[in-house]
Design a protein around this motif. Sequence first.
Motif, PDB file in Angstrom:
ATOM      1  N   GLY A 317       7.591  10.933 -13.469  1.00  0.00           N
ATOM      2  CA  GLY A 317       6.171   9.651 -13.650  1.00  0.00           C
ATOM      3  C   GLY A 317       5.292   9.457 -12.554  1.00  0.00           C
ATOM      4  O   GLY A 317       5.597   8.815 -11.974  1.00  0.00           O
ATOM      5  N   VAL A 318       3.294   9.307 -13.198  1.00  0.00           N
ATOM      6  CA  VAL A 318       3.313   9.094 -12.307  1.00  0.00           C
ATOM      7  C   VAL A 318       2.107   7.704 -12.490  1.00  0.00           C
ATOM      8  O   VAL A 318       1.551   8.071 -14.104  1.00  0.00           O
ATOM      9  CB  VAL A 318       2.293   9.922 -12.079  1.00  0.00           C
ATOM     10  N   GLY A 319       1.883   6.776 -11.854  1.00  0.00           N
ATOM     11  CA  GLY A 319       0.631   5.446 -12.554  1.00  0.00           C
ATOM     12  C   GLY A 319       0.045   5.652 -12.011  1.00  0.00           C
ATOM     13  O   GLY A 319      -0.385   6.456 -11.592  1.00  0.00           O
ATOM     14  N   THR A 320      -0.790   4.554 -12.465  1.00  0.00           N
ATOM     15  CA  THR A 320      -2.131   4.105 -11.486  1.00  0.00           C
ATOM     16  C   THR A 320      -2.235   4.362 -10.227  1.00  0.00           C
ATOM     17  O   THR A 320      -1.289   3.166  -9.355  1.00  0.00           O
ATOM     18  CB  THR A 320      -3.061   3.319 -12.190  1.00  0.00           C
ATOM     19  N   ILE A 321      -2.752   4.603  -9.211  1.00  0.00           N
ATOM     20  CA  ILE A 321      -3.264   4.675  -7.530  1.00  0.00           C
ATOM     21  C   ILE A 321      -4.205   2.931  -8.208  1.00  0.00           C
ATOM     22  O   ILE A 321      -4.830   2.656  -8.415  1.00  0.00           O
ATOM     23  CB  ILE A 321      -4.039   5.732  -7.160  1.00  0.00           C
ATOM     24  N   GLU A 322      -3.618   2.842  -6.276  1.00  0.00           N
ATOM     25  CA  GLU A 322      -3.875   1.241  -6.400  1.00  0.00           C
ATOM     26  C   GLU A 322      -4.194   0.495  -5.421  1.00  0.00           C
ATOM     27  O   GLU A 322      -3.079   0.932  -4.425  1.00  0.00           O
ATOM     28  CB  GLU A 322      -3.189  -0.100  -7.180  1.00  0.00           C
ATOM     29  N   THR A 323      -4.697  -0.758  -4.982  1.00  0.00           N
ATOM     30  CA  THR A 323      -5.148  -0.725  -3.329  1.00  0.00           C
ATOM     31  C   THR A 323      -4.363  -1.999  -3.578  1.00  0.00           C
ATOM     32  O   THR A 323      -4.259  -2.688  -4.643  1.00  0.00           O
ATOM     33  CB  THR A 323      -6.652  -1.213  -3.528  1.00  0.00           C
ATOM     34  N   HIS A 324      -4.049  -2.248  -2.341  1.00  0.00           N
ATOM     35  CA  HIS A 324      -3.392  -3.784  -2.140  1.00  0.00           C
ATOM     36  C   HIS A 324      -3.352  -4.510  -0.641  1.00  0.00           C
ATOM     37  O   HIS A 324      -3.353  -3.062   0.497  1.00  0.00           O
ATOM     38  CB  HIS A 324      -1.665  -3.480  -2.547  1.00  0.00           C
ATOM     39  N   LEU A 325      -2.791  -5.384   0.029  1.00  0.00           N
ATOM     40  CA  LEU A 325      -2.984  -5.995   1.093  1.00  0.00           C
ATOM     41  C   LEU A 325      -1.691  -5.934   1.523  1.00  0.00           C
ATOM     42  O   LEU A 325      -0.967  -6.013   1.181  1.00  0.00           O
ATOM     43  CB  LEU A 325      -3.245  -7.324   1.193  1.00  0.00           C
ATOM     44  N   ALA A 326      -0.990  -5.499   3.062  1.00  0.00           N
ATOM     45  CA  ALA A 326      -0.243  -6.146   3.715  1.00  0.00           C
ATOM     46  C   ALA A 326      -0.440  -6.085   5.074  1.00  0.00           C
ATOM     47  O   ALA A 326      -1.227  -5.911   5.673  1.00  0.00           O
ATOM     48  CB  ALA A 326       0.204  -4.204   4.040  1.00  0.00           C
ATOM     49  N   LEU A 327       1.072  -6.317   6.011  1.00  0.00           N
ATOM     50  CA  LEU A 327       0.276  -7.744   7.196  1.00  0.00           C
ATOM     51  C   LEU A 327       1.041  -6.101   8.005  1.00  0.00           C
ATOM     52  O   LEU A 327       2.461  -5.837   7.322  1.00  0.00           O
ATOM     53  CB  LEU A 327       1.581  -8.522   6.435  1.00  0.00           C
ATOM     54  N   GLU A 328       0.755  -6.160   9.224  1.00  0.00           N
ATOM     55  CA  GLU A 328       0.891  -4.901  10.364  1.00  0.00           C
ATOM     56  C   GLU A 328       1.007  -5.442  11.173  1.00  0.00           C
ATOM     57  O   GLU A 328      -0.436  -5.684  11.581  1.00  0.00           O
ATOM     58  CB  GLU A 328       0.220  -3.109  10.129  1.00  0.00           C
ATOM     59  N   ASN A 329       2.162  -5.812  12.229  1.00  0.00           N
ATOM     60  CA  ASN A 329       1.892  -6.169  13.668  1.00  0.00           C
ATOM     61  C   ASN A 329       0.215  -8.005  13.362  1.00  0.00           C
ATOM     62  O   ASN A 329      -0.344  -7.583  14.657  1.00  0.00           O
ATOM     63  CB  ASN A 329       1.000  -5.328  14.242  1.00  0.00           C
ATOM     64  N   GLY A 330       1.108  -8.224  12.044  1.00  0.00           N
ATOM     65  CA  GLY A 330       0.692  -9.832  12.405  1.00  0.00           C
ATOM     66  C   GLY A 330      -1.475  -9.583  11.692  1.00  0.00           C
ATOM     67  O   GLY A 330      -1.351 -10.828  11.253  1.00  0.00           O
ATOM     68  N   LYS A 331      -1.464  -8.585  11.149  1.00  0.00           N
ATOM     69  CA  LYS A 331      -2.499  -8.766  10.410  1.00  0.00           C
ATOM     70  C   LYS A 331      -2.908  -7.917   9.277  1.00  0.00           C
ATOM     71  O   LYS A 331      -2.030  -7.133   8.729  1.00  0.00           O
ATOM     72  CB  LYS A 331      -3.670  -7.428  11.255  1.00  0.00           C
ATOM     73  N   VAL A 332      -3.226  -8.750   7.978  1.00  0.00           N
ATOM     74  CA  VAL A 332      -3.618  -8.253   7.125  1.00  0.00           C
ATOM     75  C   VAL A 332      -4.871  -6.940   6.753  1.00  0.00           C
ATOM     76  O   VAL A 332      -5.736  -7.534   7.111  1.00  0.00           O
ATOM     77  CB  VAL A 332      -4.512  -9.506   6.324  1.00  0.00           C
ATOM     78  N   ILE A 333      -3.701  -5.626   6.289  1.00  0.00           N
ATOM     79  CA  ILE A 333      -5.091  -4.564   6.169  1.00  0.00           C
ATOM     80  C   ILE A 333      -5.051  -4.254   4.312  1.00  0.00           C
ATOM     81  O   ILE A 333      -3.808  -4.799   4.169  1.00  0.00           O
ATOM     82  CB  ILE A 333      -4.299  -3.373   7.162  1.00  0.00           C
TER      83      ILE A 333
END
Length: 372
Positions: A317-333
């Motif tokens: 089953g495939v759902g909807t693509i979405e954007t989200h915020l992630a923390l990488e090397n101390g930065k929010v991307i």
Amino acid sequence: MFEVKMPRTSDDIEESLIVFWHVEEGDDVEEGDVLVEVQTEKAVFEIEAETEGTIREILVKRGESAKIGETIATISDDQDNESAEEENDQKHIEKKAETGAGSQSFVRVSPRLRKLARDAGVNLSEIRGSGKGGVITESDIRNAAEGQTNEETGSGNKMSGIRKVIASRMMASLHESAQLTLTSWVDVTGLSQKRKESASKVSWNTLICYATVQALELHPEMNAHIEGDQITTYDQVHLGMAVDTESGLYVPVLTGAHELTIEKMDEELKVLAKKVASGNLSGIPMKGSTFTVTNLGKFGIEFFTPIIHPPEVGILGVGTIETHLALENGKVIQRERIPLSLTFDHRAVDGAPAAKFLQSVAGQCQALMEEL
């Protein structure tokens, strides 16, 4: 009088759906003329006239189903028509039927429709016919019955033929297998960026389907059928794709999916979806899939529990693509991800191999960046 009966099209099919009548009552037909298209859950077939004559009565309407061997229409010659007309006229004169509560003014309809009205509790004199010359049709009686039922109880709509087929198929799938669903997010940030840079018109659905096919080749235990205690794995991938239509859910099959390029797969999947959505099922394979993908992303759905399409051992089953915020090397991307839901039959596959397959789908999505 010749009876047109529902033929047997497969050993495991006991009921078929009327898709489209090419004739109407009163039409003259020749031997070999196509009368009707019927559909099982696997394919669409045409029934031809085995004799010449006139379509006297169509007993099973479009959208209704009939069992194998059941009469769906009758064909008569001129002599039959004259005799039947005289007989019916005499019966109408001799007897006035009662339908619903109390007596009603006489309305001329066939005995079959009169019985239908009587069983449904519908008063024929209160129906305004929609047929030629104001003739009351079966649909008029059924609509009147449904309207009465809805008014009195607020429910009572009968399942359509294709709805009954789908319901039967899904219940059998759940009752005869041990289904379990695993879920996982797949990061597609890089793939999304590459897709934009290359101006690719390949759909997200195709990209996931292509990655799934690649993963199935790495995990043949998921590209399999289970029937009784027999598990059969396949080298070739024949991909089923669930397509939602106004009349119900269909699963056309993309045969030889493992041999296709991304562009060719995208082209063929779009053609399949368009044909099925328009109701044009002729020539489209509806059986033989080894694994199925179902996509609810356009409805904004994330994770869900798809039901296996038997005798397969898995469905993605495939759902909807979405954007989200992630923390990488101390930065929010900002990143992009797609939710995947894998339902598998625990009789054939254990949890760990199923989880590895889901990981492989994610890995193949990453590898697609090199092919766009």
